[in-house]
Design a protein around this motif. Structure first.
Motif, short mmCIF file in Angstrom:
data_model
loop_
_atom_site.label_atom_id
_atom_site.label_comp_id
_atom_site.label_asym_id
_atom_site.label_seq_id
_atom_site.Cartn_x
_atom_site.Cartn_y
_atom_site.Cartn_z
N ALA A 168 -15.53 9.79 10.30
CA ALA A 168 -14.42 10.75 10.31
C ALA A 168 -13.10 10.03 10.03
CB ALA A 168 -14.33 11.43 11.67
N PRO A 169 -12.22 10.65 9.25
CA PRO A 169 -10.91 10.05 8.99
C PRO A 169 -10.09 9.94 10.28
CG PRO A 169 -11.36 11.79 7.41
CD PRO A 169 -12.40 11.88 8.49
N VAL A 170 -9.58 8.74 10.55
CA VAL A 170 -8.73 8.54 11.74
C VAL A 170 -7.40 7.89 11.38
CG1 VAL A 170 -10.62 8.48 13.42
CG2 VAL A 170 -9.89 6.36 12.29
N GLY A 171 -7.19 7.59 10.12
CA GLY A 171 -5.93 7.02 9.69
C GLY A 171 -5.76 7.18 8.20
N THR A 172 -4.51 7.13 7.74
CA THR A 172 -4.25 7.29 6.32
C THR A 172 -2.90 6.68 5.97
OG1 THR A 172 -4.13 8.88 4.49
CG2 THR A 172 -3.16 9.57 6.58
N LEU A 173 -2.73 6.37 4.71
CA LEU A 173 -1.43 6.05 4.14
C LEU A 173 -1.53 6.20 2.64
CD1 LEU A 173 -1.43 3.09 2.59
CD2 LEU A 173 -1.05 2.22 4.85
N GLN A 174 -0.37 6.28 2.02
CA GLN A 174 -0.29 6.34 0.57
C GLN A 174 0.55 5.16 0.11
OE1 GLN A 174 0.82 10.12 -1.07
NE2 GLN A 174 1.27 9.27 -3.09
N LEU A 175 0.00 4.40 -0.82
CA LEU A 175 0.69 3.26 -1.43
C LEU A 175 0.98 3.62 -2.88
CD1 LEU A 175 1.53 0.22 -1.05
CD2 LEU A 175 -0.68 -0.32 -2.12
N THR A 176 2.25 3.53 -3.26
CA THR A 176 2.66 3.82 -4.63
C THR A 176 3.16 2.54 -5.27
OG1 THR A 176 3.30 6.07 -4.03
CG2 THR A 176 4.23 5.19 -6.06
N VAL A 177 2.61 2.21 -6.42
CA VAL A 177 3.03 1.03 -7.17
C VAL A 177 4.06 1.48 -8.19
CG1 VAL A 177 2.25 -0.81 -8.72
CG2 VAL A 177 0.81 -0.09 -6.78
N ILE A 178 5.22 0.81 -8.17
CA ILE A 178 6.37 1.23 -8.98
C ILE A 178 6.79 0.11 -9.92
CG2 ILE A 178 8.73 2.14 -8.92
CD1 ILE A 178 8.16 2.76 -5.88
N PRO A 179 6.44 0.20 -11.21
CA PRO A 179 6.95 -0.79 -12.15
C PRO A 179 8.45 -0.56 -12.36
CG PRO A 179 5.48 0.79 -13.25
CD PRO A 179 5.58 1.19 -11.82
N GLY A 180 9.19 -1.61 -12.60
CA GLY A 180 10.63 -1.44 -12.77
C GLY A 180 11.26 -2.49 -13.64
N LEU A 181 12.52 -2.26 -13.97
CA LEU A 181 13.30 -3.23 -14.74
C LEU A 181 14.06 -4.19 -13.84
CD1 LEU A 181 14.84 -0.97 -17.55
CD2 LEU A 181 13.00 -2.66 -17.77
N SER A 182 14.50 -3.69 -12.67
CA SER A 182 15.29 -4.54 -11.79
C SER A 182 14.45 -5.69 -11.24
CB SER A 182 15.89 -3.72 -10.64
OG SER A 182 14.87 -3.24 -9.81
N ARG A 183 15.12 -6.68 -10.71
CA ARG A 183 14.45 -7.88 -10.18
C ARG A 183 13.60 -8.53 -11.26
NH1 ARG A 183 14.17 -8.14 -4.24
NH2 ARG A 183 15.34 -6.38 -3.43
N ARG A 184 14.19 -8.61 -12.47
CA ARG A 184 13.55 -9.27 -13.61
C ARG A 184 12.24 -8.61 -14.00
NH1 ARG A 184 13.31 -15.36 -12.95
NH2 ARG A 184 13.29 -15.21 -15.21
N GLY A 185 12.23 -7.29 -13.98
CA GLY A 185 11.04 -6.54 -14.39
C GLY A 185 9.94 -6.51 -13.35
N SER A 186 10.33 -6.62 -12.11
CA SER A 186 9.35 -6.68 -11.02
C SER A 186 8.71 -5.34 -10.72
CB SER A 186 10.02 -7.19 -9.74
OG SER A 186 10.47 -8.51 -9.91
#
Length: 145
Positions: free
Chosen positions: A57-75
């Motif tokens: 049974a589910p007892v925990g959750t989270l959502q992780l979003t990966v965000i490509p960007g230009l700032s921080r030298r394209g980090s």
């Protein structure tokens, strides 16, 4: 930890609604909106909606979003959202394991930092994140649309 499936949606929404803030903003009876949202999340390779299980049974959750960007030298950065542990599973270290999973997955995805926000009223959550090594470094702003 495993990737969430459409079958998990009711249990995840129930966890999201199980506190004073979630009770005000979630509508567990409106299953169609959550299933549509799940389909969008599931189709996006930068979204990682995970479930922690106990006895199947589910007892925990989270959502992780990966965000490509230009700032921080394209980090690339990662954003942790919607961290929830079922009321019956709190206090046993599951929240820490969820966050550690997110940090390791962010590293694996090449992220240079991981960030999250927490409602200003969630003082215990702030302490929890600080114990895990997060710093309160920014002031957040929101606008309802």
């Amino acid at each position: 930890m495993r990737r969430a499936t459409a079958d998990d949606v009711p249990a995840l929404v129930s966890m999201l609604a199980d506190d004073h803030l979630g009770a005000q903003r979630e509508s567990p009876g409106e299953t169609a909106v959550y299933r549509e949202a799940f389909a969008r999340i599931d189709a996006d390779p930068n979204q990682h909606l995970v479930v922690a299980e106990r006895d199947g049974a589910p007892v925990g959750t989270l959502q992780l979003t990966v965000i490509p960007g230009l700032s921080r030298r394209g980090s690339t950065r990662a954003l942790i959202e919607a961290v929830r542990v079922h009321a019956d599973a709190r206090g046993g270290g599951l929240g820490s394991r969820l966050i550690q999973w997110a940090i390791e997955e962010a590293r694996r995805q090449g992220c240079v930092l991981v960030q999250l926000t927490s409602d200003a009223t969630r003082i215990e959550a702030h302490r929890f994140y600080e114990r895990l090594g997060f710093e309160a470094s920014h002031l957040g702003f929101k606008m309802q649309l």
